[in-house]
Design a protein around this motif. Structure first.
Motif, mmCIF file in Angstrom:
data_model
loop_
_atom_site.group_PDB
_atom_site.id
_atom_site.type_symbol
_atom_site.label_atom_id
_atom_site.label_comp_id
_atom_site.label_asym_id
_atom_site.label_seq_id
_atom_site.Cartn_x
_atom_site.Cartn_y
_atom_site.Cartn_z
ATOM 1 N N GLN A 1 37.718 47.438 39.077
ATOM 2 C CA GLN A 1 37.761 46.642 40.181
ATOM 3 C C GLN A 1 37.609 45.187 39.400
ATOM 4 O OE1 GLN A 1 34.268 46.902 42.955
ATOM 5 N NE2 GLN A 1 35.245 45.094 44.153
ATOM 6 N N ASP B 1 28.060 48.803 34.784
ATOM 7 C CA ASP B 1 27.645 49.755 36.230
ATOM 8 C C ASP B 1 28.221 51.344 35.905
ATOM 9 O OD1 ASP B 1 27.705 51.323 38.496
ATOM 10 O OD2 ASP B 1 28.592 49.574 39.662
ATOM 11 N N GLY C 1 29.210 32.425 48.841
ATOM 12 C CA GLY C 1 30.292 33.264 48.767
ATOM 13 C C GLY C 1 31.014 32.608 50.228
ATOM 14 N N GLU D 1 36.897 36.013 50.825
ATOM 15 C CA GLU D 1 37.204 37.328 49.918
ATOM 16 C C GLU D 1 37.927 36.893 48.545
ATOM 17 O OE1 GLU D 1 37.736 41.232 51.437
ATOM 18 O OE2 GLU D 1 38.315 40.195 53.358
ATOM 19 N N LYS E 1 34.277 35.669 40.971
ATOM 20 C CA LYS E 1 34.477 34.545 41.438
ATOM 21 C C LYS E 1 33.794 33.453 40.146
ATOM 22 C CE LYS E 1 34.514 35.390 46.409
ATOM 23 N NZ LYS E 1 33.439 35.123 47.535
ATOM 24 N N GLY F 1 25.222 48.534 41.147
ATOM 25 C CA GLY F 1 25.038 47.890 42.626
ATOM 26 C C GLY F 1 24.397 49.117 43.648
ATOM 27 N N ASP G 1 31.364 33.146 55.407
ATOM 28 C CA ASP G 1 32.281 32.942 56.198
ATOM 29 C C ASP G 1 32.303 33.853 57.497
ATOM 30 O OD1 ASP G 1 33.170 34.483 53.941
ATOM 31 O OD2 ASP G 1 34.825 35.267 54.728
ATOM 32 N N ILE H 1 22.270 44.308 45.685
ATOM 33 C CA ILE H 1 22.308 45.872 46.440
ATOM 34 C C ILE H 1 23.728 46.147 46.631
ATOM 35 C CG2 ILE H 1 21.823 46.683 48.864
ATOM 36 C CD1 ILE H 1 18.795 45.541 48.430
ATOM 37 N N GLN H 2 23.974 47.461 46.893
ATOM 38 C CA GLN H 2 25.324 47.825 47.065
ATOM 39 C C GLN H 2 25.898 47.281 48.354
ATOM 40 O OE1 GLN H 2 25.185 52.280 48.261
ATOM 41 N NE2 GLN H 2 26.926 52.404 46.621
ATOM 42 N N GLY H 3 27.068 47.028 47.998
ATOM 43 C CA GLY H 3 27.863 46.229 49.051
ATOM 44 C C GLY H 3 27.687 44.750 49.375
ATOM 45 N N SER H 4 26.857 44.076 48.461
ATOM 46 C CA SER H 4 26.310 42.829 48.803
ATOM 47 C C SER H 4 27.423 41.822 48.453
ATOM 48 C CB SER H 4 25.107 42.551 47.991
ATOM 49 O OG SER H 4 25.543 42.726 46.601
ATOM 50 N N GLY H 5 28.542 42.416 47.575
ATOM 51 C CA GLY H 5 29.822 41.291 47.208
ATOM 52 C C GLY H 5 29.174 41.039 45.941
#
Ligand SMILES: Nc1nc2c(ncn2[C@@H]2O[C@H](COP(=O)(O)OP(=O)(O)OP(=O)(O)O)[C@@H](O)[C@H]2O)c(=O)[nH]1
Length: 448
Positions: free
Chosen positions: A146, A137, A273, A276, A119, A192, A250, A108-112
């Motif tokens: 990004q 996307d 995670g 950042e 990573k 996302g 974190d 979902i959008q913003g989930s990382g």
């Protein structure tokens, strides 16, 4: 560290147990209540907490400690075992068997998600795999840039076309492109844009159909706490080949809720995670995670670190001995600080030592590269005697050293302050625990 607040609260509960004279029913109930409170504050589902703590209490009251273990040790072991079960029991590592292995990530959008894809790519690259990333996307053209920006420094290629509107087509083309290049792992990052589960699962199905991934990875935001349950459950029911990354553990007050909720669905959590930066992704292993969380010491992790530590040329065995005994001079301190810079934060290592977790002041062990250079310059102006016996350095010597090294008296004092702090810190450590640890790790010869 992930879930630091929860870890501290659980650690306090166990310390209460460790410090008490006798272990009776009242104490067990009190410790269990502390554990309950800690878990509920971390947004773990209340019903689940009650169930868990009931089991802990029952076992602690009824079971007899095994031969050689004290009642306290046994209860700590029970808490550890039950929490480990609570979080999924066994580690389920990501397996890369076929070449190429195709992974599809959804979230979902913003989930990382985008960050996690980068990573994961880096994690696999560090283990020797050649990785290709596909950005499918079509909703947010920025996602492609990004991702590129995140992985380009590591020479990881991203396939994508910000102009393209057909996500399925992009995913298919990307996979074909990297197959042609002979990479080991292809990670397809989907859009996302979804606000909730249904849209996300629909898109996952469409792309899965086209690229037939070996595994679909759902990225869940750990800050949503126990709400993660519905997302994980819907996902688990939709795909038999799904695994999960829980992000942002974190500093999140609700991370414990998210982790336990996802574990409760039975979906395997493969990574978490924890920050950042690109390296802030950890393979998830409930046993290691819980032992670190409880501050009991991550035995395996510690062994591994100590091995690395000994491999580092700067860190000779006698250094370790002095280090553990708190007997070292300025030269030793410099060597330790230099070695630590290469090894990662000392704090992290010390946190893994049983019984020592959380008690370390940050500034006692942290020093940057620039500062280390300044220390070198200052130390070059000291006599052998001063380096070996820093306690003789009085004010007139400080003035002479500052003049000789072209630094200030304040900087010289700062160096001495750091030295004193480190010495004090090691001295204040519980020697009994250290020697126990030394025996465990075959450092008996070190005489601690
Ligand atoms: N503290 C912390 N922040 C994280 C972690 N993972 C991701 N983030 C941050 O969360 C924010 C959103 O991450 P993105 O990767 O852009 O996530 P996203 O919105 O799911 O990406 P798309 O949906 O693909 O657009 C960014 O600011 C990341 O730096 C983590 O483990 N810890």
């Amino acid at each position: 560290m992930a879930l630091e607040k929860l870890g501290k609260a659980l650690n306090n509960a166990l310390r209460k147990l460790a410090r008490s004279g006798t272990v009776d029913e009242a104490l067990i109930k009190e410790v269990v209540r502390d554990i309950q409170r800690a878990l509920i504050q971390a947004d773990v589902n209340v019903r689940m907490v009650l169930q868990l703590t009931k089991t802990i209490e029952k076992r602690a009251l009824e079971e007899k400690p095994p031969a050689g273990a004290s009642k306290k040790e046994h209860i700590i072991q029970i808490v550890y075992e039950e929490l480990t079960k609570f979080l999924g029991k066994e580690a389920k590592p990501l397996e890369i068997k076929d070449k190429p292995t195709v992974l599809l990530t959804v979230g979902i959008q913003g989930s990382g998600k985008t960050t996690s894809v980068a990573k994961l790519a880096r994690h696999l690259q560090k283990r020797g795999y050649r990785v290709g990333l596909v950005c499918s996307d079509t909703w947010r053209p920025g996602a492609y840039y990004q991702l590129k920006q995140l992985v380009e420094p590591f020479g990881i290629e991203v396939f994508g076309d910000p102009e393209e509107k057909d996500a399925v087509k992009l995913a298919r083309e990307g996979v074909e492109y990297f197959k042609g290049k002979g990479v080991d792992v292809i990670i397809v990052d989907s859009a996302g844009r979804h606000k909730e589960e249904t849209g996300l699962i629909e898109e996952m199905k469409q792309i899965s159909e086209a690229i037939k991934p070996h595994e679909v990875i759902l990225v869940i935001d750990g800050t949503i706490g126990q709400q993660a349950y519905n997302q994980a459950l819907a996902f688990k029911e939709a795909t038999p080949i799904g695994s999960i990354i829980v992000t942002k553990l974190d500093g999140s007050a609700k991370g414990g809720g998210a982790l336990s909720a996802v574990a409760a669905t039975g979906a395997p959590i493969k990574f978490i995670g924890v920050g950042e930066r690109i390296d802030d992704l950890e393979p998830f292993d409930p046993k290691r995670f819980v032992s670190r969380l409880l501050g009991m010491g991550d035995i395996e992790g510690l062994l591994q670190k100590l091995e690395e530590l000994q491999k580092a040329q700067e860190f000779k065995e006698e250094d370790l001995e002095k280090f553990l005994k708190g007997k070292f001079n300025l030269k030793d301190m410099y060597a330790q600080l230099e070695a630590m810079q290469k090894m990662g934060p000392l704090k992290q290592i010390l946190q893994m030592i049983p019984g020592l977790g959380y008690s370390l002041p940050d500034d006692a062990v942290k020093v940057g590269e620039e500062k280390l250079k300044r220390y070198r310059i200052i130390m070059d102006s000291m006599t052998e005697e001063e380096l070996e016996h820093p306690e003789i350095i009085n004010y007139s010597r400080i003035k002479r050293i500052a003049r000789g090294s072209g630094t200030s008296t304040q900087e010289v004092r700062e160096l001495l302050h750091q030295y004193n702090q480190m010495r004090k810190m090691f001295k204040s450590m519980d020697k009994r625990k250290l020697s126990k640890m030394a025996r465990k790790f075959n450092f008996g010869g070190f005489g601690i």
